[in-house]
Each structure stands twice: as C-alpha cells, then as structure tokens.
Design a protein around this motif. Sequence first.
Motif, PDB file in Angstrom:
ATOM      1  N   THR A  10       0.831  -1.193   0.000  1.00  0.00           N
ATOM      2  CA  THR A  10       0.000   0.000   0.000  1.00  0.00           C
ATOM      3  C   THR A  10       0.872   1.250   0.000  1.00  0.00           C
ATOM      4  N   LYS A  11       0.469   2.259  -0.763  1.00  0.00           N
ATOM      5  CA  LYS A  11       1.184   3.527  -0.778  1.00  0.00           C
ATOM      6  C   LYS A  11       0.910   4.271   0.518  1.00  0.00           C
ATOM      7  N   LEU A  12       1.811   5.155   0.908  1.00  0.00           N
ATOM      8  CA  LEU A  12       1.671   5.896   2.160  1.00  0.00           C
ATOM      9  C   LEU A  12       0.383   6.709   2.187  1.00  0.00           C
ATOM     10  N   MET A  13       0.008   7.290   1.061  1.00  0.00           N
ATOM     11  CA  MET A  13      -1.197   8.114   1.018  1.00  0.00           C
ATOM     12  C   MET A  13      -2.469   7.294   1.201  1.00  0.00           C
ATOM     13  N   VAL A  15      -2.637   4.597   3.328  1.00  0.00           N
ATOM     14  CA  VAL A  15      -2.602   3.947   4.637  1.00  0.00           C
ATOM     15  C   VAL A  15      -3.469   4.740   5.607  1.00  0.00           C
ATOM     16  N   LYS A  16      -4.312   4.033   6.333  1.00  0.00           N
ATOM     17  CA  LYS A  16      -5.150   4.679   7.337  1.00  0.00           C
ATOM     18  C   LYS A  16      -4.320   4.935   8.592  1.00  0.00           C
ATOM     19  N   LEU A  17      -4.738   5.885   9.399  1.00  0.00           N
ATOM     20  CA  LEU A  17      -3.963   6.297  10.568  1.00  0.00           C
ATOM     21  C   LEU A  17      -3.735   5.140  11.538  1.00  0.00           C
ATOM     22  N   GLY A  18      -4.721   4.270  11.714  1.00  0.00           N
ATOM     23  CA  GLY A  18      -4.571   3.127  12.604  1.00  0.00           C
ATOM     24  C   GLY A  18      -3.593   2.090  12.085  1.00  0.00           C
ATOM     25  N   GLN A  19      -3.356   2.060  10.774  1.00  0.00           N
ATOM     26  CA  GLN A  19      -2.455   1.087  10.174  1.00  0.00           C
ATOM     27  C   GLN A  19      -1.034   1.618  10.036  1.00  0.00           C
ATOM     28  N   LEU A  20      -0.809   2.880  10.385  1.00  0.00           N
ATOM     29  CA  LEU A  20       0.481   3.510  10.131  1.00  0.00           C
ATOM     30  C   LEU A  20       1.632   2.814  10.848  1.00  0.00           C
ATOM     31  N   GLY A  21       1.442   2.421  12.097  1.00  0.00           N
ATOM     32  CA  GLY A  21       2.509   1.757  12.850  1.00  0.00           C
ATOM     33  C   GLY A  21       2.922   0.436  12.227  1.00  0.00           C
ATOM     34  N   SER A  22       1.945  -0.381  11.866  1.00  0.00           N
ATOM     35  CA  SER A  22       2.284  -1.672  11.261  1.00  0.00           C
ATOM     36  C   SER A  22       2.830  -1.486   9.853  1.00  0.00           C
ATOM     37  N   TRP A  23       2.375  -0.449   9.136  1.00  0.00           N
ATOM     38  CA  TRP A  23       2.918  -0.179   7.804  1.00  0.00           C
ATOM     39  C   TRP A  23       4.386   0.222   7.905  1.00  0.00           C
ATOM     40  N   LEU A  24       4.724   1.086   8.873  1.00  0.00           N
ATOM     41  CA  LEU A  24       6.113   1.487   9.073  1.00  0.00           C
ATOM     42  C   LEU A  24       6.990   0.315   9.491  1.00  0.00           C
TER      43      LEU A  24
END
Length: 79
Positions: A10-13, A15-24
């Motif tokens: 998923t692109k950064l734009m 990503v939902k705010l709740g998923q940001l930690g796991s995406w990082l």
Amino acid sequence: LPVAVLLKDTKLMDVKLGQLGSWLAMRDFTPGGIMGAMRRGYDRYYNKYINVRKGGLGGLSMVLAGYVVLSYMWSYSHV
C-alpha cells in the motif's frame, strides 16, 4: 468489486492512521533499503519533471528552490 491489496504494497497516502505503525514496521530501513527508496524517488522525479517530451522549468526550478532553502538553513542555523 475492490481488489484486496496487502498492507506492505500500500502507498503511504492510502494507509489509514490506525495502520500507520504496522505499515512502518514493514518498511526496509537497512542502508540498502533506504538507498533503494531514494533511487526510486529520484527516478520518479526525473521521469515526471526532467525526462519529458515538452519540458518546462518546473522540475529545474524545484531543484533550485530546494538548493536555496538548504543553503539558507546551513548559512543561518542560528535563526
């Protein structure tokens, strides 16, 4: 019917705010991964603003503006 996309792809734009930690946590922060990300960013910038059929001054002026801002910050670090 929306297609399911893995969080890793998923692109950064998108990503939902709740998923940001796991995406990082899925990002590659090794020196090779950081260099690869910088290379992809440079390639995207080059192909969008420099390597075009009918180019303008947009891409070059952004590079020049970035240089001016960086040199200002380096010269006047006390501000």
